[in-house]
Each structure stands twice: as C-alpha cells, then as structure tokens.
Write an enzyme that holds these catalytic residues in place. Structure first.
Site, PDB file in Angstrom:
ATOM      1  N   ILE B 188       0.784  -1.066  -0.089  1.00 12.95           N
ATOM      2  CA  ILE B 188       0.178  -0.031   0.131  1.00 12.95           C
ATOM      3  C   ILE B 188       0.808   1.279   0.097  1.00 12.95           C
ATOM      4  CG2 ILE B 188      -1.797   1.366   1.294  1.00 12.95           C
ATOM      5  CD1 ILE B 188      -2.771  -1.283   2.260  1.00 12.95           C
ATOM      6  N   ALA B 273       1.051   3.477   6.369  1.00 11.53           N
ATOM      7  CA  ALA B 273       0.411   2.291   5.651  1.00 11.53           C
ATOM      8  C   ALA B 273       1.111   0.998   6.268  1.00 11.53           C
ATOM      9  CB  ALA B 273       0.686   2.382   4.092  1.00 11.53           C
ATOM     10  N   HIS B 448       4.203 -13.867 -30.017  1.00 10.31           N
ATOM     11  CA  HIS B 448       5.264 -13.345 -30.182  1.00 10.31           C
ATOM     12  C   HIS B 448       5.069 -11.819 -30.784  1.00 10.31           C
ATOM     13  CE1 HIS B 448       9.460 -12.304 -30.519  1.00 10.31           C
ATOM     14  NE2 HIS B 448       9.469 -12.024 -31.789  1.00 10.31           N
TER      15      HIS B 448
END
Lengths: 476, 476
Positions: B188, B273, B448
């Site tokens: 976070i 956080a 690809h």
C-alpha cells in the site's frame, strides 16, 4: 536406537486402508508383535503389530487417517527411555501431510535430505542473487521476523497465502494433489479423497478419468471393471425438509457391500429356486456326534454338513462352480471347491472362504468353520481369506424366516440361502398318517446366463436328497 | 434447483467484492438475499477506497512516467501540469461508474440492498442501523459476514493531524504535497508513494525490516527497488519512526535505526500504511457462537462456516491473505455451500499483485516459502533482458521465475517482476491450479512478441532449452 514401524504387506491387491483404532499412545512401552493400530482395508480390519520392542517415541497416524502399505506409522526407541522423544515430537505434522514422500525414506535420511534441500536452496539463491547483480545482502527471513514489535511494517504475510496455524498448514500441504479445480470438485462430489487418487498424467496429474476409475474401483472393492452404468444417478431429495436428519459416511465395509451387491444385481439375471429338505435323520446324526466334535473345539452344524454336500453337488454339476466371461465368450470352470460362508458381523456382512472343501472331512470342516467365523467376527480375518470363493452359503437359520432370495456373489454364479428348520407334519404314504419331520427350507439363486432353470431344480433336488440320505454322497 | 433455495433467507453484512459476489450468486441460485452496507452501492473498500481508486491514480502516474521515459527515445513533452481537483474527479468518476453498475446488477437480481450497519442480536437475528436513522431487527436463515478490514495504526504515533494520512485519505488527493513520508514499505505504501512521486511530491519511505515488501522474494523486490531509488527521495530500511510532532508546515518526524540521522525532518504529509486489521469488533459476535482468533480474524472451516452453524465469514475478516479476489472466491463458495452444494474453499494459488512500476506479482509457492519450509524445489528464472518485447517497451528490468517440483516437474509457484506483471500472473495461476508441468507451459505456443513469452521461456529453461537464453546444463 529409534526404529520405524511400517505397515506391512497385508494381502494381495491391498495397497491402502483406513486407521480405525490406535491401540497405543506416545510414550507407551510395547512388546514385539504387540498390535499398534487397526487398519480397515478394502476387505478386512487388520491389526498392525510392532516389529520392535521398546518405547513409542512417535505415532504419526490417528483414527480416520488413510494409510498406505509401507507407510511409517510409528517410531520405537529400542533402548527404552529414549531421550530423543522430545526432539522427535514436532515432526509428525509434516509427515502426515505428505505420506507418499515419507513412506520409503528413513527418518534420518529424510531429515538430512531436508536440511540439504534447505542448504541447497539457500546456496542456489545466493548464487543466483549474485548473478542477478542484486545489491542487497542476504538476510535470513527469521531475522526479519524477530525485529522489534514496534511493527512499523506491512505484515509480511499480507500478500501471500501463508498458513497461520499448524492445523491449517496440514490442510495446505494436503492441497497439493496435482489436479485441476474441476477434477478436485468432481472427486469431492463423488466422496473420494483427491489425495489418495493415483494420477496417470504427466507429473502424476489426476484427470477426470482417474477420479472415475478410482471411484469405480472403490465401489467394486478392487475387483474387475464395471459396466458403464453408474452415470445418471438421480439426485437425492433434501430430506431435512421433512425433519431432522443425520449424515454419516459409509464405512469401508458398507460401501464395498453396497457396490458389490449393486453390481451383482445389475449384472446378473437372477432367478431363485426353492426346495425343502427333510433333515430329520441328519439331525439325529448331528445330535449323536456333536459332543465328539465339540471335544475337538468344533461345532457340528447343519452348515458344516452342507459344505460337504455342496462340494459334492458342485462336482456333479460343475457349472455351478464356474464363472462366465462374456467379453471372451467363455465359461471358466474351476477345479477347486472353495466355499464362502456369509458371516454377520457388527461391521456388516463378510464372506470368509473355506478352501478345498471337497478334500476335508465333515469333522475337520466343523472345526475350521467355527474358528473362521469367530475370527471374522473379531476382525482378525486376513483379507486374502475373503478371496477366491467359488460358491457361497448364506445361512439365516439362526435368526429365522422361511425363505429368502440371496444375491449371487459375483463373479460366482450361484448362492445357497438356508432358512430356519422347523418341525412339520409330513404325510407318510405307507402308514397313512402325518408324522413330525424336521424340514429345512433352501433357496438357490443363480446366474441365468449360465444356468438354466431345469439345472437349478436338479441341483437343489440333489442337495435336498443328499441331506435326507447322506449315503447318496458316496453312492454315485 | 433454484426452487429448492427459494425459502432460504440470506443476509450478507458488507458489500465489498466478497459480499456482493456472494449476494449475486446466492440470488442466482434462488435465495432471498439482503445485502447490508453503509454505501449507496456495493463495492466496499476495494471499489470506494482501495484497489480501484488507487489503480486509477497509478495509471495517471504511469502515463507521467512513460512520458518522461520517452525522452530517451527522442520524444519530449513539456513538464506535465497537475490539476488535483480534476484528477480526483476522474478517479471519482471511475468509482461512481463501477459501483453504480454493481448496484444495477444487484437490482436486476432482486438483491435487497439495505444501507446501514448490522449487529448480531443472536445467531440468526440482526439489528440493522439504517442510514436514515431507523433501526430494524430482522431474522435470517443464514448470514454471511463480509465486513472486511481497516487500516491499522502504530500506537503512540496516531497523532491527531490533518497531515497524517492513511490509505483512505491519501486516495482523496486533497492536494499535491511538496513532501511526503510513507511509513511502511509494504504494497500500500509503495503504490501510493508511486502515485504521489509521479505527481511531483518528494516521497520518502521508512521501513523497519531490511527490505521493501517484506516476505516477497528478494530477487523480485530488487527489480522494483532499483527503479524506486530513482523515483523516491529516500528509502530508509531497518528504520523506525520514534516520534511525530504536528507543526505549522507539516509533521516533524524523528527516526531510530539505520536511516536515523540523515532524514530526520519535516514532511508536509505523512502516510501511515502499516497494514490492515479485520473488522470483527462491534458486530455483536459475543451474542453468537462465532469464534475470533487473537488477531481478530473470524475462525472458519473449509466451507467458510464459522463456529455458529448459520453464520459464514468471508474475505479479509476471515483471514489472510487480505485480497479482494480471494474474498470474491470465498463468497461464491459460501453461497454454494448454503445452497447445499458439497464444495470447499481450496485454492492452490491466490495471486498477489503489487501495482507499482514495475509491478510485482506472484502465486502459489514462493521461493522464500519453499526455503522456509524446506521444500525441495528447482527455481528457473528468465530475465527480461532476453525478452524482445521488454526491449521494445524500453523496460527490460524484469524477471519471470518459476518454482518447480524437481521430481514431477510440476509448476508449484510463479513470480513475475516487471511492467504488466499483474496481467501476466494469471497464466501462472492457471498453470498452478491445473497442475501444469514445465513441459506443458513450454510447449504451449505463446504470442510473439509479448511479455507472456517470458513464462514459456522460463519453463523451457527448466530443461536448459530456452531459445533466447542460454544456460549450461547444471547437475543439481
């Protein structure tokens, strides 16, 4: 010395079972050959004895676990008061979780290997770290975790599916069976443990077919393949709508009986023939000699005598001792006479087999029959003693009833049901009066694919007459 | 089948990705469903205050960063200008559109949406405090708790200041601060730090452990750290915050540990956080038989049923990992279980994605986990320097890694660090869930030039046969 106790070979075609009882605890002293656990296999409950004497330092199974042949179930310290007991203890979780891996490897080796693996992984990582020109230095994870709980960090587990509790760890390990989600779901719906199903795909991957095959195998109790009939089973109603219900898993024996009888019923066109035998003379004979047999530890029963009579009847009518192979279009005649006896046990019906009946005397059969029936009830019968029958007798005489229609025990082709004998008035033509006679009701169920009605009538008639006049046995 | 469930009254407390997924499926299965959530529409933290708004802002950041990178290839733009109000508006519009759509999906399915919060009176009765101030007591047959989680704070550092943000207030993007300190180097903190850094804020990160994204494989973190070092003002590892003081122009922060001396100073905003905790309090669980563990997670079994037979719990409140997609899956399992289906929650791989730039994503067994548990694995890594597509994007700073069982060659885990890793990991999840082997993945043709080829080539590397990467065969 710590010695491992493994599950030995139990019988032909048995490779796994369920632990139904654990008879010792960790720390117990055990003798050599002392039973440690009871394992219910597809065919029987078997006691697993200790192969060593000493102190149990570890028990890695508990009731309800599935175990395989060769799996280590316990470790015994042969010097008795092993100090290692404490050290060994925390391991079992992991072992239980991956029994296949552990089963062969010796404990020490396994630990060594584990350590090596750790080391290897670490070394490899370090090496690769360098290659990847990593700038950070290696720090063992544990260090990080131990740092002060001032906890100014994101919980390290935050984003990975990390286990929290030991019990869950076990679950998680178990969840590694290589099968796609749809396959796992099917297995669950069919009541099969995905972890026990052998995978046929690359890396042991379990396919939908593997699950079906496994379930079929379980239902048949490990016998041959079944016709593709199991599909399209109707959904059960929700019984709880009408009242309280309890759901209990079928025991292994029960599910084998369920699968076996259902298979016989759907595969074999059944017909049952009835007859009655006058066994008044036979009863006199039985009473007269029962004491003598009892002295030898046997019991002279009607069943014991019937065994001998049936063996003779099978020799005279060999089709009743045969099997049918529709795939090859052949009848398989057996040159041996092994007769199964239905035994009522607290786990359900079991059918131990008496071998070479034709070669044994009624006297011997009386002794063997009693011993085998007792062992079957005491869960001591070996799985291979339940195999190889060519004909079956089911005697309900001890309980009651007049007649019943037994189900043929596939791949056999006939079965004799015996009900309770009773005294009945029988009209004597010569004397013109009714006389009390002892009458035994017999029911013969047979596979109509291979036996015709007339044959069955003849067979049963012959058996009845042989019981009335035992001399007939040697007459023909 | 739907008829059978018609009589089931189901309430779901919490309208996040777990709650609304459960509600929708339960309604599809025929149940009468009530969804209780304080917001106008379903969505929960994920849509209103988490995944969706943060990803909207991270996309803004990506455009800014890509534009800056383009200078290297001869394309220059003027220095970008930022209008915080308009960015906020754009983000809110996305959220509005998505949650509104969910509201419509609920209405179409006749899910009753009650705006409010709920508390248990007993195992089947909820007291609902509605948004309009009224209170209701309602009884249900089954109840699913899906109340999610909320940000945690460090005790002692939760000062009362408008400049101290959490993940919710940071997403409000009140203004673009000149400087910001992010406490916590988890996903976070790094995601939001990336957003603010792109908008011109000088972002510093402080993390108490020796590494960003604790618990994540180091080689993958190192791919990210390299780029973050250029983007962030400073990254202080092995460092904790000792004190925070509100000042006129921001918050004065002092540090302890490795980064202590150099970065003590004033930050206009501080974003805390440091993790999230389950929201299991204030639900009246004491009036039920529901059990909660010491971290606050509700204890559930494999069907997501709690210790109270009529109550289920899913998502963040029911345990790690706290991820929206895990909650959705659990919600659907719980709904099916309530409908009487025999299913359990048993994922092999829960993908985790850190939406930084580059992104980091993984699923299944990680290298760190394998090492910690002593599981023998072989690691194969394909560096993006060998990927054509990565080069065309100017982003060869990536790594694709497979964790493989050396014996069965089955893919047990996948880790990807690089641009767009979050999208690429889906293939890894499929491979792990399907129990694919390296040969399976290596032999599946990948388009690809795409980054997805790195997964195929990593698989090929297992047998040292990758086309675009040469590695001598090693004996291990």
């Amino acid at each position: 010395m710590i010695k491992e106790i493994k599950i030995p070979e139990i019988g032909e075609s048995v490779d796994s079972g369920e632990v139904v009882a654990v008879l010792v605890s960790k720390g117990d002293m055990v003798e050599k050959d002392q039973p440690l656990i009871e394992v219910e296999t597809e065919k029987a409950v078997v006691e697993i004895p200790s192969t060593e004497a000493g102190k149990v330092t570890e028990l890695s199974v508990s009731e309800g676990d599935s175990v395989k042949i060769g799996q280590v179930i316990a470790r015994v310290d042969t010097e008795g008061e092993g100090e290692e007991a404490g050290q060994e203890a925390p391991e079992p979780e992991e072992e239980e979780a991956q029994p296949e891996k552990e089963e062969k490897a010796e404990k020490e080796k396994a630990e060594e290997k584990e350590d090596k693996a750790k080391e290897k992984a670490k070394k490899k990582e370090e090496q690769e770290e360098e290659e990847a020109e990593a700038e950070e230095k290696e720090e063992p994870e544990e260090e990080e975790e131990k740092k002060k709980p001032a906890a100014k960090k994101e919980e390290p587990e935050k984003k990975k599916p990390a286990p929290k509790k030991k019990a869950e760890e076990k679950e998680e390990e178990k969840q590694l069976a290589p099968a796609a989600p749809s396959v796992r779901r099917l297995a669950r719906e069919l009541g099969a443990d995905i972890n026990l199903i052998p995978g046929s795909g690359p890396g042991g991957r379990i396919s939908l077919e593997d699950v079906k095959r496994y379930v079929r195998h379980i239902i048949e109790g490990g016998r041959a393949s079944m016709p593709e009939a199991a599909e399209g089973i109707k959904e059960m109603p929700d019984f709880s709508r009408w009242g309280e219900i309890t759901r209990k898993p079928l025991s292994k024996v029960r599910s084998i009986i369920a699968g076996g009888t259902a298979q016989s019923w759907s595969l074999i066109p059944h017909v049952t023939q009835f007859d009655k035998a006058d066994i008044t003379e036979l009863e006199n004979f039985r009473r007269k000699y029962s004491k003598m047999v009892e002295k030898e530890g046997g019991k002279l029963t009607v069943t014991a005598i019937l065994l001998k009579v049936i063996a003779a009847a099978l020799k005279k009518y060999p089709r009743f001792n045969a099997s049918i192979d529709p795939q090859k279009g052949e009848i398989i005649y057996k040159e041996y006479y092994n007769i199964g006896m239905a035994v009522d046990t607290d786990r359900g019906l079991l059918v131990p087999v008496i071998r070479g009946v034709d070669k044994k005397s009624i006297f011997d059969l009386s002794v063997e029959l009693l011993e085998l029936a007792d062992r079957t009830r005491d869960k001591k019968v070996m799985p291979d003693e339940l195999e190889g029958g060519t004909f079956t007798i089911s005697n309900q005489g001890g309980i009651g009833g007049t007649d019943f229609t037994p189900i043929v025990f596939w791949p056999q082709v006939s079965i004799l049901g015996v009900s309770r004998a009773s005294k009945q008035p029988v009209f004597d033509e010569e004397e013109g009066t009714f006389k009390p006679r002892i009458i035994l009701p017999l029911s013969l169920s047979y596979d109509h694919r291979i036996i015709d009605g007339a044959d069955a009538a003849r067979f049963l008639k012959w058996v009845s007459e042989a019981l009335e006049h035992p001399l007939l046995l040697d007459f023909e | 089948m739907a008829d059978k469930n018609k009589s089931i009254k189901l309430a779901i407390v919490g309208g996040g990705p777990g709650g609304y997924a459960a509600a929708f499926l339960a309604a599809d299965l025929g149940m009468q469903v009530t969804l209780i959530d304080p917001e106008k529409n379903p969505g929960g933290v994920c849509l209103y205050r988490g995944c969706i708004p943060s990803k909207t802002l991270l996309h803004v950041a990506k455009v800014v960063n890509d534009a800056a990178d383009a200078k290297e290839w001869g394309v220059s733009f003027n220095k970008p200008g930022f209008n915080a109000k308009k960015i906020r508006g754009w983000k809110d519009e996305v959220v509005e559109k998505l949650t509104g759509g969910l509201g419509e999906l609920g209405r179409l399915r006749k899910v009753e949406h009650v705006r409010g919060t709920a508390k248990f009176k007993n195992g089947t009765t909820l007291i609902i405090s509605k948004k309009d101030g009224s209170t209701d007591s309602m009884s249900y047959d089954k109840i699913i708790i899906a109340t999610g989680s909320e940000p945690t704070v460090i005790p002692g550092l939760d000062i009362d200041s408008p400049n101290l943000l959490n993940s919710t207030t940071a997403l409000d993007l009140e203004n673009i601060p000149k400087s910001m300190l992010v406490i916590g180097g988890g996903y976070i903190g790094l995601e939001l730090g990336t957003v603010y850094a792109a908008l011109g804020t000088k972002v510093s990160v402080v993390e108490m452990t020796p590494s960003l994204l604790p618990g994540v494989d180091k080689d993958m973190v190192s791919v990210l750290s390299k780029r973050l070092k250029g983007m962030f003002e400073s990254i202080m590892l092995n460092t904790t915050v000792s004190e925070m003081r509100e000042q006129k122009n921001g918050i004065k922060v002092s540090f302890e540990g490795q980064g202590a001396e150099k970065k003590a100073g004033i930050y206009e905003k501080v974003l805390m956080a440091v993790g999230r905790k389950p929201k299991s309090k204030d639900l009246g669980l004491e009036n039920t038989q529901v059990e909660v563990d010491d971290k606050g997670f509700i204890k559930v079994d494999q069907t997501r049923r709690t210790s109270d037979p009529n109550i289920y719990a899913i998502g963040d409140v029911a345990g790690e990992p706290m991820l929206a997609h895990k909650a959705t899956h659990e919600g659907r399992v719980a709904a099916e279980v309530i409908a009487g289906h025999d299913v359990i929650y048993e994922p092999r791989a829960i993908p985790a994605v850190v939406f930084t730039d580059p992104e980091i994503a993984w699923c299944g067994l990680t290298q760190t986990e394998a090492r910690g548990k002593g599981i023998d694995v072989k690691i194969v890594k394909f560096p993006w320097a060998a990927s054509g597509r990565a080069l065309t994007l100017g982003r060869n700073d990536g790594l694709t890694k497979l964790v493989v069982d050396p014996e069965t060659e089955r893919i047990l885990g996948v880790g990807i660090a690089g641009a767009g890793a979050g999208e690429l990991i889906a293939e890894g999840v499929l491979a792990v869930e399907m129990a694919a082997t390296v040969t399976d993945v290596g032999m599946s043709i990948h388009p690809h030039p795409t980054l997805s080829e790195t997964v195929m080539e990593a698989a090929e590397l297992f047998h040292s046969h990758s086309t675009h990467y040469w590695r001598p065969k090693r004996k291990s």
